[in-house]
Every structure is written in C-alpha cells, then in structure tokens.
Design a protein around this motif. Structure first.
Motif, PDB file in Angstrom:
ATOM      1  N   ASN A  22       4.349  32.953 -26.651  1.00  0.00           N
ATOM      2  CA  ASN A  22       5.742  32.991 -26.190  1.00  0.00           C
ATOM      3  C   ASN A  22       6.736  32.945 -27.344  1.00  0.00           C
ATOM      4  O   ASN A  22       7.815  33.540 -27.255  1.00  0.00           O
ATOM      5  N   LEU A  23       6.381  32.280 -28.432  1.00  0.00           N
ATOM      6  CA  LEU A  23       7.249  32.305 -29.601  1.00  0.00           C
ATOM      7  C   LEU A  23       7.283  33.687 -30.228  1.00  0.00           C
ATOM      8  O   LEU A  23       8.350  34.172 -30.631  1.00  0.00           O
ATOM      9  N   ARG A  24       6.124  34.335 -30.303  1.00  0.00           N
ATOM     10  CA  ARG A  24       6.075  35.694 -30.862  1.00  0.00           C
ATOM     11  C   ARG A  24       6.879  36.669 -30.009  1.00  0.00           C
ATOM     12  O   ARG A  24       7.585  37.535 -30.526  1.00  0.00           O
ATOM     13  N   ARG A  25       6.791  36.516 -28.702  1.00  0.00           N
ATOM     14  CA  ARG A  25       7.558  37.376 -27.803  1.00  0.00           C
ATOM     15  C   ARG A  25       9.063  37.190 -28.005  1.00  0.00           C
ATOM     16  O   ARG A  25       9.843  38.113 -27.743  1.00  0.00           O
ATOM     17  N   SER A  26       9.442  36.012 -28.464  1.00  0.00           N
ATOM     18  CA  SER A  26      10.864  35.709 -28.674  1.00  0.00           C
ATOM     19  C   SER A  26      11.323  36.029 -30.095  1.00  0.00           C
ATOM     20  O   SER A  26      12.458  35.728 -30.461  1.00  0.00           O
ATOM     21  N   PHE A  41       5.438  22.626 -19.457  1.00  0.00           N
ATOM     22  CA  PHE A  41       6.750  23.251 -19.575  1.00  0.00           C
ATOM     23  C   PHE A  41       6.589  24.760 -19.434  1.00  0.00           C
ATOM     24  O   PHE A  41       5.518  25.322 -19.673  1.00  0.00           O
ATOM     25  N   SER A  42       7.661  25.422 -19.044  1.00  0.00           N
ATOM     26  CA  SER A  42       7.634  26.861 -18.828  1.00  0.00           C
ATOM     27  C   SER A  42       7.980  27.599 -20.116  1.00  0.00           C
ATOM     28  O   SER A  42       8.598  27.022 -21.022  1.00  0.00           O
ATOM     29  N   PRO A  43       7.613  28.879 -20.226  1.00  0.00           N
ATOM     30  CA  PRO A  43       8.012  29.666 -21.399  1.00  0.00           C
ATOM     31  C   PRO A  43       9.528  29.691 -21.578  1.00  0.00           C
ATOM     32  O   PRO A  43      10.024  29.635 -22.702  1.00  0.00           O
ATOM     33  N   ALA A  44      10.262  29.756 -20.468  1.00  0.00           N
ATOM     34  CA  ALA A  44      11.722  29.806 -20.543  1.00  0.00           C
ATOM     35  C   ALA A  44      12.279  28.516 -21.138  1.00  0.00           C
ATOM     36  O   ALA A  44      13.198  28.539 -21.973  1.00  0.00           O
ATOM     37  N   GLU A  45      11.730  27.358 -20.709  1.00  0.00           N
ATOM     38  CA  GLU A  45      12.217  26.084 -21.249  1.00  0.00           C
ATOM     39  C   GLU A  45      11.888  25.968 -22.725  1.00  0.00           C
ATOM     40  O   GLU A  45      12.720  25.521 -23.529  1.00  0.00           O
ATOM     41  N   LEU A  46      10.681  26.372 -23.102  1.00  0.00           N
ATOM     42  CA  LEU A  46      10.265  26.299 -24.503  1.00  0.00           C
ATOM     43  C   LEU A  46      11.207  27.107 -25.399  1.00  0.00           C
ATOM     44  O   LEU A  46      11.751  26.577 -26.382  1.00  0.00           O
TER      45      LEU A  46
END
Length: 229
Positions: A20-24, A105-110
């Motif tokens: 999820n960090l890479r996607r962001s 926790f959700s990807p959005a919260e992270l």
C-alpha cells in the motif's frame, strides 16, 4: 520518492503495509526486527518516516523509538500496535512517537496517517527564511528547526518543535487543547486530546528547570496551555 522504514515482524502484515505504501508512491525499506531496523536507518539516512511495530522478537518498538530519538534523527515516527490500551498510546508518545495506529487498520487509514505526518513535518516556504523567535532564554530557529536555551541546543522531535513554534508565536495566549491539536496535528487528525497532554509533558521535561513546576509552558486549568514567559 520518499523512503519509509517499515518495521514489522509478521510477514503478511509487513507485505500489506509495503504494497500500500508503494501504491501511494513511497519507497518502503523493510525490517523484521529492531536490530535490522536500526541498521537500515544507518544505511538509508534519507528515510523520512518510520512505521514501528511494538511487539518484536528482539527489542520492542518503544525501545527502537527511544534509540532513534537518542540519535537525534528528525524523522516522523508512527507506532503500529495491536493494543488499544491507554498506557500503550501514552508510552509510544512519551518515547518520541508522533502518532500511533491500532491494528487492524485499513489501507486508507495507513496512507492518510502517513501523508498527514509527512505534510505537517515538512519544511514550508516560511521555514526557508532564516527567522529566529526569541523568548527569555529561548531562541527558536525556524530555518534549521532548532531550539536553544541559554545558548545550549535542546534535542526536539519534530512535533515538539512545532509545539514550541506555535507557543512562541503566540506568547501569553491561552490555547485550548482542541486548538493545539488542530494547529500541530492538523484538522484531519482523529487522535485523542490526550495526545496534546502527553506531548506537552514530554516537552516540559526538556525545556523546564523543574517540569513539575513549569515556568514557561504553563497550564490553563480546564482549558489548555499557554506560553507564559
């Protein structure tokens, strides 16, 4: 691309965070234990933020946080904990963490928490100017984000720096906990007001001669705090 240290010993959770960090648009640096995390920090001095799991096989996340702050590294720190007890939140903040996320926790919260912390710890346009704020024995340099008391440099976390900047820009003004939380952590921060109290307590330990009888950062009972010098 901003580098983020991900310290998590459970492979599936670490993979979830990394993906999820890479996607962001971030570059995750992975570590599965505290010792490895500290080594990764040495190898990557441009890491801007660390996500630290609390429960680890060697040294816990709180100790990793303490060692990062003891080295004077000015990076953002978010604790990842499966515990929701008040004491764990307070412990994380008192050891130098800027924020905490409770599992699951959700990807959005992270990503929202990471983005918010990077934004509020970033150097804005005003900080590019060599400005000094002076109050009594204190001098705050807003360009290099440092604080001196009686010509002695004090080690501050980025949140502590932002608190000092807020108070020194508003001398004598009583500020509510809500106002402080909004100004320093941002309107989107959904943490508790206790976060303010814990960070004020930690800041007093660094700036006051006697933290139990504060001379500079005083309490406005039932309301908040003010810079009283």
């Amino acid at each position: 691309m901003k580098k983020i240290l991900v310290l998590e010993d459970e492979d599936n959770i670490r993979s979830f965070v990394v993906i999820n960090l890479r996607r962001s648009g971030f570059e995750p640096i992975e570590a599965d234990c505290g010792t490895a995390a500290l080594e990764k920090l040495k190898q990557n001095p441009d890491i801007c933020l660390a996500l630290l799991d609390v429960m680890l096989p060697d040294i816990d996340g709180f100790e990793v946080c303490r060692r990062i702050r003891a080295q004077g590294l000015k990076i953002g720190i978010i604790m990842l904990t499966a515990k929701s007890q008040e004491i764990d939140k307070v412990t994380g903040l008192m050891t130098g963490a800027d924020d905490y996320i409770t599992k699951p926790f959700s990807p959005a919260e992270l990503t929202a928490r990471v983005d918010a912390l990077i934004r509020r710890l970033g150097v804005d346009d005003d900080d590019q100017k060599p400005v000094e704020l002076k109050s009594g024995p204190f001098v705050l340099n807003t360009r290099n984000r440092t604080l001196e008391k009686n010509n002695q440099r004090l080690k501050l976390t980025q949140i502590e720096y932002l608190l000092m900047k807020l108070f020194m820009e508003n001398p004598g003004k009583a500020m509510s906990r809500e106002d402080i939380l909004s100004a320093v952590w941002g309107n989107s921060f959904n943490g508790e007001l206790k976060t303010v109290d814990v960070n004020i307590r930690r800041l007093r330990m660094k700036i006051e001669d006697d933290p139990t009888e504060p001379e500079f950062l005083t309490t406005v009972w039932g309301y908040g705090y003010k810079w009283g010098y």
